[in-house]
Design a protein around this motif. Sequence first.
Motif, short mmCIF file in Angstrom:
data_model
loop_
_atom_site.label_atom_id
_atom_site.label_comp_id
_atom_site.label_asym_id
_atom_site.label_seq_id
_atom_site.Cartn_x
_atom_site.Cartn_y
_atom_site.Cartn_z
N ARG A 134 57.36 45.40 39.67
CA ARG A 134 56.10 44.68 39.56
C ARG A 134 56.24 43.27 40.11
O ARG A 134 57.34 42.70 40.13
CB ARG A 134 55.65 44.60 38.10
N PRO A 135 55.15 42.66 40.56
CA PRO A 135 55.21 41.28 41.01
C PRO A 135 55.64 40.36 39.88
O PRO A 135 55.36 40.61 38.71
CB PRO A 135 53.76 40.99 41.44
N THR A 186 60.79 58.79 32.72
CA THR A 186 61.08 57.42 32.31
C THR A 186 60.76 56.50 33.48
O THR A 186 61.27 56.70 34.59
CB THR A 186 62.56 57.24 31.91
N THR A 187 59.92 55.51 33.24
CA THR A 187 59.59 54.53 34.26
C THR A 187 60.25 53.21 33.90
O THR A 187 60.00 52.66 32.82
CB THR A 187 58.07 54.33 34.39
N ILE A 188 61.09 52.71 34.78
CA ILE A 188 61.74 51.42 34.59
C ILE A 188 60.85 50.36 35.23
O ILE A 188 60.62 50.38 36.45
CB ILE A 188 63.14 51.39 35.22
N ILE A 189 60.34 49.46 34.42
CA ILE A 189 59.47 48.40 34.91
C ILE A 189 60.26 47.10 35.01
O ILE A 189 60.89 46.67 34.04
CB ILE A 189 58.26 48.19 33.98
N THR A 190 60.26 46.50 36.17
CA THR A 190 60.92 45.22 36.36
C THR A 190 59.86 44.15 36.56
O THR A 190 58.92 44.32 37.34
CB THR A 190 61.86 45.25 37.58
N LEU A 191 60.01 43.07 35.83
CA LEU A 191 59.06 41.95 35.91
C LEU A 191 59.84 40.65 36.04
O LEU A 191 60.78 40.41 35.27
CB LEU A 191 58.19 41.88 34.66
N GLY A 192 59.47 39.83 36.98
CA GLY A 192 60.13 38.53 37.09
C GLY A 192 61.46 38.61 37.80
O GLY A 192 61.84 39.63 38.40
N GLU A 193 62.21 37.51 37.76
CA GLU A 193 63.48 37.42 38.45
C GLU A 193 64.53 38.28 37.76
O GLU A 193 64.56 38.41 36.55
CB GLU A 193 63.96 35.97 38.50
N ALA A 249 56.43 33.58 32.64
CA ALA A 249 57.11 34.06 31.44
C ALA A 249 56.13 34.34 30.31
O ALA A 249 56.27 35.32 29.57
CB ALA A 249 58.16 33.04 31.00
N ALA A 250 55.11 33.49 30.16
CA ALA A 250 54.15 33.65 29.06
C ALA A 250 53.30 34.91 29.21
O ALA A 250 52.68 35.35 28.24
CB ALA A 250 53.25 32.43 28.98
N ALA A 251 53.27 35.49 30.41
CA ALA A 251 52.40 36.64 30.65
C ALA A 251 53.17 37.96 30.69
O ALA A 251 52.56 39.02 30.89
CB ALA A 251 51.64 36.45 31.96
N VAL A 252 54.48 37.92 30.50
CA VAL A 252 55.29 39.13 30.64
C VAL A 252 54.87 40.19 29.63
O VAL A 252 54.72 41.37 29.97
CB VAL A 252 56.79 38.80 30.49
N GLY A 253 54.68 39.80 28.37
CA GLY A 253 54.32 40.78 27.34
C GLY A 253 53.02 41.49 27.65
O GLY A 253 52.93 42.72 27.57
N ASP A 254 52.00 40.73 28.01
CA ASP A 254 50.70 41.33 28.34
C ASP A 254 50.81 42.22 29.57
O ASP A 254 50.20 43.31 29.63
CB ASP A 254 49.66 40.24 28.58
N ALA A 255 51.58 41.79 30.57
CA ALA A 255 51.73 42.59 31.79
C ALA A 255 52.43 43.91 31.48
O ALA A 255 52.07 44.96 32.02
CB ALA A 255 52.52 41.80 32.83
N LEU A 256 53.42 43.87 30.60
CA LEU A 256 54.15 45.09 30.23
C LEU A 256 53.24 46.06 29.49
O LEU A 256 53.19 47.27 29.80
CB LEU A 256 55.35 44.72 29.36
N LEU A 257 52.48 45.55 28.52
CA LEU A 257 51.58 46.41 27.76
C LEU A 257 50.51 47.02 28.66
O LEU A 257 50.18 48.21 28.55
CB LEU A 257 50.92 45.62 26.64
N SER A 258 49.98 46.22 29.56
CA SER A 258 48.94 46.69 30.46
C SER A 258 49.46 47.79 31.38
O SER A 258 48.81 48.83 31.57
CB SER A 258 48.38 45.53 31.28
N ARG A 259 50.64 47.57 31.95
CA ARG A 259 51.20 48.56 32.87
C ARG A 259 51.57 49.85 32.15
O ARG A 259 51.35 50.95 32.68
CB ARG A 259 52.43 47.97 33.58
N ALA A 260 52.12 49.73 30.94
CA ALA A 260 52.47 50.93 30.18
C ALA A 260 51.23 51.76 29.88
O ALA A 260 51.25 53.00 29.96
CB ALA A 260 53.17 50.54 28.88
#
Length: 279
Positions: free
Chosen positions: A221-222, A183-190, A226-237
């Motif tokens: 993650r850096p 399981t990889t926990i991805i943190t994005l943003g504040e 907010a508008a890019a969170v979904g794309d960043a999550l999909l890309s990293r996964a």
Amino acid sequence: MSYKSLLVHLDTSQAAERRLEFAFRLAQRFDAHLNALLTLTRPETGSFYVMAGAAEFIAEHERIARERRESLERAFKATAARTGVTGDWRVSTEYPNDVAPDAARFADLVIAGQFDPNDPESFVANQFLEHLLLEAGRPVLVVPYVGTFASIGTHVVLAWDQSREAARAAADAIPFLAAAKKTTIITLGEQGGEPLGSRLPGTDIGAVIARHGATVDIDERPSVPAAAVGDALLSRAADLGADLIVMGCYGHARWRELVLGGASRTVLKSMTMPVLMSH
């Protein structure tokens, strides 16, 4: 903890039978009871009565619905007999946005399909997934309309931002997280609620999950807009080779419509692997 009662929502789309097969695989995996709910809708004739060919359109729609209903019912009964999975088959002509969330409240996990813009039969009702996600009170596992997903949950990505919704999703996904190889926990943003620099974001929820036997990594993650969170999550996964995303679903009612958060909308539109969402 395990899922012992599953509900799969079906429509008359081309992807429905694959979704049913997917649900049976999960029922076998968790030794669960599987209920299938097929919702059928009929075009509002008042919207078509002045259009040439309206009667033919409605008749064709009903023919397709009848054939696919019969095909899905045969598949459900045959697969149940072959696998030994217990379950119930139900067909409803009630308004899907009412009947599906009501039925979902009696399941540990709900399985639903992603909307396919190229298949008119995948349209269930206006904002159907939004209603299901925000009103069911149960985790919803959304299956992409493309793909078969023979395995799921080998490598799980958990999107974490310390919100109520993310905490709910993590708890709802424990049966997957505990069984995953990783399981990889991805943190994005504040990270709200945790003093900046106090510790690596995701450490506390990682410890909670690990107590269930999960093998956990944290991927900080850096920060992204907010508008890019979904794309960043999909890309990293995708980069990690994950086969399941777990995330909170953000949304609220605004006048006459339900509004999902930007990341939730993006993931539901562009997902390429199953996504478990909780609100």
